[in-house]
Design a protein around this motif. Structure first.
Motif, PDB file in Angstrom:
ATOM      1  N   GLY A  32      19.929 -35.803 -38.966  1.00  0.00           N
ATOM      2  CA  GLY A  32      18.785 -36.159 -39.813  1.00  0.00           C
ATOM      3  C   GLY A  32      19.201 -36.887 -41.080  1.00  0.00           C
ATOM      4  N   SER A  35      21.553 -34.001 -45.361  1.00  0.00           N
ATOM      5  CA  SER A  35      22.659 -33.411 -46.125  1.00  0.00           C
ATOM      6  C   SER A  35      23.796 -34.412 -46.264  1.00  0.00           C
ATOM      7  CB  SER A  35      23.170 -32.127 -45.449  1.00  0.00           C
ATOM      8  OG  SER A  35      22.186 -31.132 -45.548  1.00  0.00           O
ATOM      9  N   LEU A  36      24.074 -35.150 -45.185  1.00  0.00           N
ATOM     10  CA  LEU A  36      25.220 -36.068 -45.217  1.00  0.00           C
ATOM     11  C   LEU A  36      24.985 -37.266 -46.140  1.00  0.00           C
ATOM     12  CD1 LEU A  36      28.003 -36.878 -44.226  1.00  0.00           C
ATOM     13  CD2 LEU A  36      26.947 -37.904 -42.203  1.00  0.00           C
ATOM     14  N   HIS A  77      13.549 -29.504 -37.748  1.00  0.00           N
ATOM     15  CA  HIS A  77      12.939 -28.283 -38.277  1.00  0.00           C
ATOM     16  C   HIS A  77      11.427 -28.305 -38.006  1.00  0.00           C
ATOM     17  CE1 HIS A  77      16.796 -27.810 -40.111  1.00  0.00           C
ATOM     18  NE2 HIS A  77      16.581 -28.623 -41.125  1.00  0.00           N
ATOM     19  N   ILE A 100      11.601 -24.543 -44.622  1.00  0.00           N
ATOM     20  CA  ILE A 100      12.733 -25.341 -45.123  1.00  0.00           C
ATOM     21  C   ILE A 100      12.200 -26.534 -45.932  1.00  0.00           C
ATOM     22  CG2 ILE A 100      14.561 -26.933 -44.392  1.00  0.00           C
ATOM     23  CD1 ILE A 100      15.118 -24.999 -42.059  1.00  0.00           C
ATOM     24  N   VAL A 105      11.883 -33.379 -45.398  1.00  0.00           N
ATOM     25  CA  VAL A 105      13.134 -32.747 -44.956  1.00  0.00           C
ATOM     26  C   VAL A 105      12.947 -32.179 -43.550  1.00  0.00           C
ATOM     27  CG1 VAL A 105      14.731 -30.833 -45.406  1.00  0.00           C
ATOM     28  CG2 VAL A 105      13.874 -32.205 -47.311  1.00  0.00           C
ATOM     29  N   ARG A 108      12.984 -34.795 -40.633  1.00  0.00           N
ATOM     30  CA  ARG A 108      14.253 -35.464 -40.309  1.00  0.00           C
ATOM     31  C   ARG A 108      15.386 -34.466 -40.045  1.00  0.00           C
ATOM     32  NH1 ARG A 108      14.451 -40.544 -38.786  1.00  0.00           N
ATOM     33  NH2 ARG A 108      16.656 -40.410 -39.303  1.00  0.00           N
ATOM     34  N   GLY A 112      21.001 -28.445 -35.660  1.00  0.00           N
ATOM     35  CA  GLY A 112      22.447 -28.646 -35.502  1.00  0.00           C
ATOM     36  C   GLY A 112      23.081 -29.107 -36.797  1.00  0.00           C
ATOM     37  N   GLY A 113      22.379 -29.992 -37.519  1.00  0.00           N
ATOM     38  CA  GLY A 113      22.899 -30.477 -38.800  1.00  0.00           C
ATOM     39  C   GLY A 113      22.973 -29.351 -39.817  1.00  0.00           C
ATOM     40  N   HIS A 117      26.539 -28.202 -41.265  1.00  0.00           N
ATOM     41  CA  HIS A 117      26.730 -28.417 -42.708  1.00  0.00           C
ATOM     42  C   HIS A 117      27.098 -27.095 -43.396  1.00  0.00           C
ATOM     43  CE1 HIS A 117      26.393 -30.639 -46.387  1.00  0.00           C
ATOM     44  NE2 HIS A 117      25.499 -29.798 -46.881  1.00  0.00           N
ATOM     45  N   TYR A 192      15.889 -24.461 -51.017  1.00  0.00           N
ATOM     46  CA  TYR A 192      17.042 -23.717 -50.485  1.00  0.00           C
ATOM     47  C   TYR A 192      16.940 -22.268 -50.944  1.00  0.00           C
ATOM     48  CZ  TYR A 192      20.176 -27.438 -48.750  1.00  0.00           C
ATOM     49  OH  TYR A 192      20.770 -28.447 -48.022  1.00  0.00           O
TER      50      TYR A 192
HETATM   51  P1  FAD Z   1      22.987 -34.441 -41.424  1.00  0.00           P
HETATM   52  O1  FAD Z   1      22.778 -34.631 -42.880  1.00  0.00           O
HETATM   53  O2  FAD Z   1      22.812 -35.615 -40.548  1.00  0.00           O
HETATM   54  O3  FAD Z   1      24.471 -33.862 -41.177  1.00  0.00           O
HETATM   55  C1  FAD Z   1      24.947 -32.786 -41.942  1.00  0.00           C
HETATM   56  C2  FAD Z   1      26.375 -32.454 -41.492  1.00  0.00           C
HETATM   57  O4  FAD Z   1      26.357 -31.907 -40.176  1.00  0.00           O
HETATM   58  C3  FAD Z   1      27.286 -33.685 -41.390  1.00  0.00           C
HETATM   59  O5  FAD Z   1      28.593 -33.296 -41.715  1.00  0.00           O
HETATM   60  C4  FAD Z   1      27.214 -34.086 -39.932  1.00  0.00           C
HETATM   61  O6  FAD Z   1      28.362 -34.791 -39.508  1.00  0.00           O
HETATM   62  C5  FAD Z   1      27.105 -32.717 -39.262  1.00  0.00           C
HETATM   63  N1  FAD Z   1      26.329 -32.696 -38.016  1.00  0.00           N
HETATM   64  C6  FAD Z   1      25.040 -33.051 -37.839  1.00  0.00           C
HETATM   65  N2  FAD Z   1      24.658 -32.775 -36.575  1.00  0.00           N
HETATM   66  C7  FAD Z   1      25.735 -32.250 -35.949  1.00  0.00           C
HETATM   67  C8  FAD Z   1      25.981 -31.745 -34.636  1.00  0.00           C
HETATM   68  N3  FAD Z   1      25.027 -31.729 -33.689  1.00  0.00           N
HETATM   69  N4  FAD Z   1      27.208 -31.268 -34.343  1.00  0.00           N
HETATM   70  C9  FAD Z   1      28.201 -31.254 -35.277  1.00  0.00           C
HETATM   71  N5  FAD Z   1      28.029 -31.725 -36.547  1.00  0.00           N
HETATM   72  C10 FAD Z   1      26.803 -32.192 -36.878  1.00  0.00           C
HETATM   73  N6  FAD Z   1      17.905 -26.585 -45.812  1.00  0.00           N
HETATM   74  C11 FAD Z   1      17.483 -25.307 -45.745  1.00  0.00           C
HETATM   75  O7  FAD Z   1      17.972 -24.553 -44.910  1.00  0.00           O
HETATM   76  N7  FAD Z   1      16.491 -24.843 -46.582  1.00  0.00           N
HETATM   77  C12 FAD Z   1      15.898 -25.622 -47.515  1.00  0.00           C
HETATM   78  O8  FAD Z   1      14.990 -25.167 -48.198  1.00  0.00           O
HETATM   79  C13 FAD Z   1      16.359 -26.977 -47.636  1.00  0.00           C
HETATM   80  N8  FAD Z   1      15.827 -27.798 -48.556  1.00  0.00           N
HETATM   81  C14 FAD Z   1      16.272 -29.090 -48.638  1.00  0.00           C
HETATM   82  C15 FAD Z   1      15.720 -29.921 -49.606  1.00  0.00           C
HETATM   83  C16 FAD Z   1      16.150 -31.237 -49.715  1.00  0.00           C
HETATM   84  C17 FAD Z   1      15.551 -32.113 -50.783  1.00  0.00           C
HETATM   85  C18 FAD Z   1      17.154 -31.748 -48.826  1.00  0.00           C
HETATM   86  C19 FAD Z   1      17.604 -33.166 -48.914  1.00  0.00           C
HETATM   87  C20 FAD Z   1      17.694 -30.925 -47.851  1.00  0.00           C
HETATM   88  C21 FAD Z   1      17.279 -29.588 -47.747  1.00  0.00           C
HETATM   89  N9  FAD Z   1      17.789 -28.730 -46.799  1.00  0.00           N
HETATM   90  C22 FAD Z   1      17.373 -27.424 -46.736  1.00  0.00           C
HETATM   91  C23 FAD Z   1      18.831 -29.194 -45.854  1.00  0.00           C
HETATM   92  C24 FAD Z   1      18.173 -29.679 -44.561  1.00  0.00           C
HETATM   93  O9  FAD Z   1      17.822 -28.568 -43.789  1.00  0.00           O
HETATM   94  C25 FAD Z   1      19.125 -30.587 -43.764  1.00  0.00           C
HETATM   95  O10 FAD Z   1      18.350 -31.224 -42.853  1.00  0.00           O
HETATM   96  C26 FAD Z   1      20.249 -29.903 -43.023  1.00  0.00           C
HETATM   97  O11 FAD Z   1      21.078 -29.168 -43.869  1.00  0.00           O
HETATM   98  C27 FAD Z   1      21.155 -30.909 -42.339  1.00  0.00           C
HETATM   99  O12 FAD Z   1      20.541 -31.386 -41.204  1.00  0.00           O
HETATM  100  P2  FAD Z   1      20.569 -32.926 -40.869  1.00  0.00           P
HETATM  101  O13 FAD Z   1      20.094 -33.047 -39.474  1.00  0.00           O
HETATM  102  O14 FAD Z   1      19.869 -33.668 -41.921  1.00  0.00           O
HETATM  103  O15 FAD Z   1      22.152 -33.205 -40.880  1.00  0.00           O
END
Ligand code: FAD
Length: 288
Positions: A32, A35-36, A77, A100, A105, A108, A112-113, A117, A192
């Motif tokens: 998504g 976080s990255l 999510h 979340i 957020v 996208r 897994g992310g 993370h 968070y």
């Molecule tokens: P990405 O950002 O794409 O990747 C994150 C990391 O995981 C990277 O290192 C990537 O290489 C790795 N990765 C991704 N997918 C895989 C996979 N399948 N296998 C191995 N490695 C992988 N989270 C909460 O829990 N609660 C909250 O309240 C919360 N609030 C948020 C508020 C904001 C403003 C933001 C920006 C984020 C928030 N988050 C929260 C985090 C959110 O849940 C993210 O989506 C999550 O942490 C990461 O998921 P992603 O798919 O975006 O991963």
């Protein structure tokens, strides 16, 4: 700030993602991006290569299994929160995903992310540990399944080896006499968990026959609270038993609590039990 230059590949299958990981050491998977990409813009992460798995269809979706559900790693999510099947069979996962962040957020960000993370304030990791979920991963060496309580190994550190990706998460269907709930003190800006507590309880003949209680946001990884669990065993899960057990939460957290400008170590230690009690009350209500 802009991210450092990087090459971008969009994988169309798990096989292609694995092959790209194997041939690009140091590459980062992009799901998504929630976080990255912030880390890259701050230049705290500077991968040369990004492998986008966000549109790999075989990593998406929620499938019923013989005893529960298999959730693909790239399932958002929002999709988890909206799943009628999960809401009926393991509602705590859907409800937690629905709390979340904000809609952007959730639309996208992926399960897994979030797991890979391993942010200590993330919501789903603690809930999955409380449920005894398992995590499927795949790498050049093949496929393996990791118990969720072994997956999180420290601050943003997991059991994933180089070149491995998370492919799915398996959660069980809760049965009669079981209840599971998650309570959190959400950071007012990000949502968070400043303090998170997940509880999964089993009631037999009116008393607690099983408890898994997990804290998040307090130390570097989701933490099982054995003193709380032990105190609940054999009780009727009434208010007195829940209060007495939850007061023991701080005993299991050790000396390395997280603290920041928003919530100090002392505050988190003092308030942890309140959120444990909230999760226990709701899990006990469901299980009774
Ligand atoms: P990405 O950002 O794409 O990747 C994150 C990391 O995981 C990277 O290192 C990537 O290489 C790795 N990765 C991704 N997918 C895989 C996979 N399948 N296998 C191995 N490695 C992988 N989270 C909460 O829990 N609660 C909250 O309240 C919360 N609030 C948020 C508020 C904001 C403003 C933001 C920006 C984020 C928030 N988050 C929260 C985090 C959110 O849940 C993210 O989506 C999550 O942490 C990461 O998921 P992603 O798919 O975006 O991963």
């Amino acid at each position: 700030m802009y991210a450092s230059p990087f090459r971008y590949h969009r994988a169309s299958s798990i096989a292609e993602a694995r092959q790209l990981l194997a041939t690009n050491p140091g590459a980062k998977l992009l799901a998504g991006g929630h976080s990255l990409l912030p880390l890259m813009k701050l230049r705290l992460a500077n991968p040369d290569v990004l492998i986008d798995i966000g549109s790999v269809a075989e990593l998406k979706g929620i499938t019923p299994t013989s005893d529960g559900f298999r959730i693909g790693a790239a399932t958002t999510h929002a999709a988890i929160a909206a799943s009628a099947e999960l809401r009926a069979g393991c509602a705590v996962v859907a409800a937690t995903a629905g709390r979340i962040g904000d809609p952007a957020v959730r639309n996208r960000g992926t399960i897994g992310g979030s797991l890979a993370h391993a942010d200590p304030g993330a919501d789903l990791p603690g809930v999955l540990v409380a449920l005894g979920a398992t995590i499927e991963v795949m790498g050049t060496g093949g496929t393996r399944t990791i118990p969720s309580n072994e997956f999180f190994q420290g601050l943003m550190t997991t059991a994933l080896a180089d070149g491995e990706l998370v492919t799915a998460v398996n959660v069980r269907r809760l049965g009669k006499g079981e209840g599971a709930a998650y309570a959190k003190f959400a950071h007012p800006a990000s949502r968070y968990a400043v303090i998170g507590a997940a509880a999964c309880l089993t009631v037999e003949k009116g008393t607690c026959a099983g408890a898994r209680v997990v804290a998040s946001g307090l130390v570097d990884r989701p933490t099982i609270l054995p003193s709380v669990e032990k105190a609940l065993g054999g009780t009727r899960l009434d208010e007195a038993a829940i209060t007495a057990a939850s007061e023991r939460a701080a005993e299991d957290l050790g000396g390395d609590l997280l603290g920041d400008i928003f919530a100090s170590v002392e505050y988190r230690r003092a308030v942890a039990g309140t959120y444990v009690a909230r999760a226990l009350r709701e899990a006990a209500r469901q299980a009774s």
